[in-house]
Scaffold this motif. Structure first.
Motif, short mmCIF file in Angstrom:
data_model
loop_
_atom_site.label_atom_id
_atom_site.label_comp_id
_atom_site.label_asym_id
_atom_site.label_seq_id
_atom_site.Cartn_x
_atom_site.Cartn_y
_atom_site.Cartn_z
N LYS A 266 -7.59 -2.92 -11.40
CA LYS A 266 -7.20 -3.84 -10.33
C LYS A 266 -5.68 -3.83 -10.12
O LYS A 266 -5.20 -3.87 -8.98
CB LYS A 266 -7.68 -5.26 -10.68
CG LYS A 266 -7.25 -6.35 -9.73
CD LYS A 266 -7.84 -6.17 -8.33
CE LYS A 266 -7.50 -7.35 -7.44
NZ LYS A 266 -7.88 -7.10 -6.02
N SER B 197 -4.87 -0.61 -8.16
CA SER B 197 -5.29 -0.65 -6.76
C SER B 197 -4.42 -1.62 -5.96
O SER B 197 -4.05 -1.34 -4.81
CB SER B 197 -6.77 -1.03 -6.64
OG SER B 197 -7.01 -2.32 -7.16
N ASP B 198 -4.07 -2.77 -6.55
CA ASP B 198 -3.19 -3.71 -5.85
C ASP B 198 -1.82 -3.09 -5.60
O ASP B 198 -1.23 -3.27 -4.52
CB ASP B 198 -3.03 -4.99 -6.68
CG ASP B 198 -4.23 -5.92 -6.57
OD1 ASP B 198 -5.17 -5.60 -5.82
OD2 ASP B 198 -4.22 -6.97 -7.26
N GLU C 187 -1.13 0.11 -5.24
CA GLU C 187 -1.26 1.13 -4.20
C GLU C 187 -1.34 0.51 -2.81
O GLU C 187 -0.90 1.12 -1.82
CB GLU C 187 -2.51 1.99 -4.47
CG GLU C 187 -2.35 2.89 -5.69
CD GLU C 187 -3.60 3.72 -5.97
OE1 GLU C 187 -3.47 4.77 -6.63
OE2 GLU C 187 -4.71 3.31 -5.53
N GLU C 188 -1.86 -0.71 -2.73
CA GLU C 188 -1.97 -1.41 -1.44
C GLU C 188 -0.76 -2.27 -1.14
O GLU C 188 -0.73 -2.96 -0.12
CB GLU C 188 -3.23 -2.27 -1.44
CG GLU C 188 -4.53 -1.47 -1.53
CD GLU C 188 -5.74 -2.36 -1.73
OE1 GLU C 188 -5.59 -3.60 -1.62
OE2 GLU C 188 -6.83 -1.83 -2.02
N GLY C 189 0.24 -2.25 -2.04
CA GLY C 189 1.44 -3.05 -1.84
C GLY C 189 1.20 -4.53 -2.04
O GLY C 189 1.91 -5.37 -1.48
N LYS C 190 0.20 -4.87 -2.86
CA LYS C 190 -0.17 -6.28 -3.08
C LYS C 190 -0.12 -6.67 -4.56
O LYS C 190 -0.92 -7.48 -5.03
CB LYS C 190 -1.60 -6.53 -2.55
CG LYS C 190 -1.77 -6.25 -1.07
CD LYS C 190 -3.23 -6.44 -0.66
CE LYS C 190 -3.45 -6.13 0.81
NZ LYS C 190 -4.89 -6.28 1.19
#
Length: 400
Positions: free
Chosen positions: A87, A90-91, A93-96
């Motif tokens: 997680k 993935s966060d 990579e999404e800029g989150k």
């Protein structure tokens, strides 16, 4: 964590056990640290943050003092990595990327095998873990706070499969207690050792266990046949009142009068005993610490790990000492570097700090005296009838 990272990422491990950190370009920097290395972790994080590179800190220290850790990195992870690292990636990579991720304790099965190809080649030992968690709640220990108080067992076949892949001849089982607690855990240890024997997994290894390691001689016999050379036992003190103070229930249950029998049984199967002892327990005096040294040198203990009582964050001991104003080194995070089990970080009730420190040095000079260590080597050789066990214990003493 490297094995948990998606395949399109390139992962490099920078290991300051072998070389001082030098800046390397990265997209994401993940750090892990014990308490004693937290100060250094914050320093490295600061270097990357100045360049706008995201940093994540996990491990036991960040899990015990998350509010502090959050001030020095972009994101923290509390708990074990398996539940949450995917997680985090993935966060990112999404800029989150969030400021904090809290992992849940998962059953210890289908464990991801580590990327051993990334480890520094000079490590003499490989490590493997077969259980997590500890139901014992010793006052000075933070294991149950991090890994939980439930003893979680990894399937034996998984462990055996991983052992077959490890190229090193020497292994350390990093479990806090490889044998576990109760007959069910004993049976599982027997199954593991039999599996190693049946598969022809020829390793030399040592592990940590409690004083119940010698309860079942079938465990000892099979452990020895499976390659066990040495076991670390958390003895801590030779005094029952101090064990009760520290909530060291297992040792109290075994009874100090039966320690010699435990050591004898272990030696019978050619396994040496590495005894862990604490100096500076709260009821200690110069006299009791000298008595501890005398006990260690006269008991059938082959190697000695001697440490100073250290109140680690997240433990009941730390919380109580902070509340009572006993802790001297409390300028955090700078002072975490002193929490290394050698430095005296608190004010002892029965000794001035300088006296306490000198007593520790004097006792350790006796424990690790060359002549004493050579006598221990010869005694181990005689009692275990194993040159390998004697060499391992002697080598451990030299390292300490």
């Amino acid at each position: 964590m490297a094995a948990l990272t998606p395949g399109h990422w390139e992962v490099e491990i920078l290991d300051e056990n072998f070389e001082r950190f030098t800046y390397r370009q990265a997209d994401l920097v993940a750090l892990t640290s014990l308490t004693s290395s937290a100060t250094r972790a914050y320093e490295i994080a600061a270097i990357y943050r100045k360049k706008g590179i995201k940093t994540v800190l996990g491990g036991i220290h960040a899990s015990m003092v998350p509010d502090e850790a959050q001030r020095y990195v972009d994101s923290i992870v509390t708990g074990e990595a398996e539940d949450i690292w995917g997680k985090v990636i993935s966060d990112f990579e999404e800029g989150k990327l969030r400021k904090r991720y809290d992992a849940k304790l998962l059953p210890f099965k289908n464990a991801v095998r580590p990327r051993r190809d990334l480890f520094h080649p000079d490590y003499q030992f490989a490590s493997i873990q077969t259980t997590r968690g500890c139901p014992m709640k010793c006052e000075f220990c933070s294991v149950h706070m991090f890994n939980g108080s439930k003893y979680r067992i990894r399937p034996v076949e998984e462990v055996l499969d991983e052992l077959e892949e490890i190229p090193q001849e020497k292994i350390y089982f990093v479990d806090d207690n490889l044998i576990g607690y109760g007959k069910k855990s004993q049976q599982r240890a027997i199954e593991l050792f039999r599996g190693m024997i049946d598969r022809g997994i020829k390793k030399q290894w040592f592990c940590s266990a409690s004083m119940n390691f010698a309860d079942n001689e079938e465990v000892l016999e099979l452990a020895a046949k499976a390659g066990c050379v040495m076991v670390l036992l958390g003895i801590e003190s030779e005094r029952i009142d101090q064990l009760e103070e520290a909530n060291k229930k297992m040792n109290v249950k075994i009874g100090i009068d039966h320690y010699d029998e435990v050591f004898r049984k272990i030696h019978k199967y050619g396994i040496s005993v590495l005894g862990a002892f604490i100096y500076g327990l709260e009821s200690d005096t110069p006299e009791t610490m000298r008595h501890r040294t005398e006990y260690i040198n006269n008991a059938d203990i082959d190697a000695v790990q001697a440490t100073v009582l250290t109140p680690l964050p997240g433990t009941p001991l730390f919380d109580r000492m902070m509340e009572e104003g006993q802790i001297k080194y409390r300028e955090f995070p700078h002072d975490w570097q002193y929490y290394d089990f050698v430095e005296v970080v608190y004010n002892h009730r029965n000794m001035l700090r300088e006296e306490f420190m000198q007593e520790v040095r004097d006792n350790w000079d006796i424990l690790y005296n060359d002549n004493v260590l050579k006598k221990k080597f010869l005694r181990t050789l005689k009692q275990t009838r194993s040159p390998l066990a004697a060499i391992w214990s002697y080598g451990s003493n030299l390292q300490y």
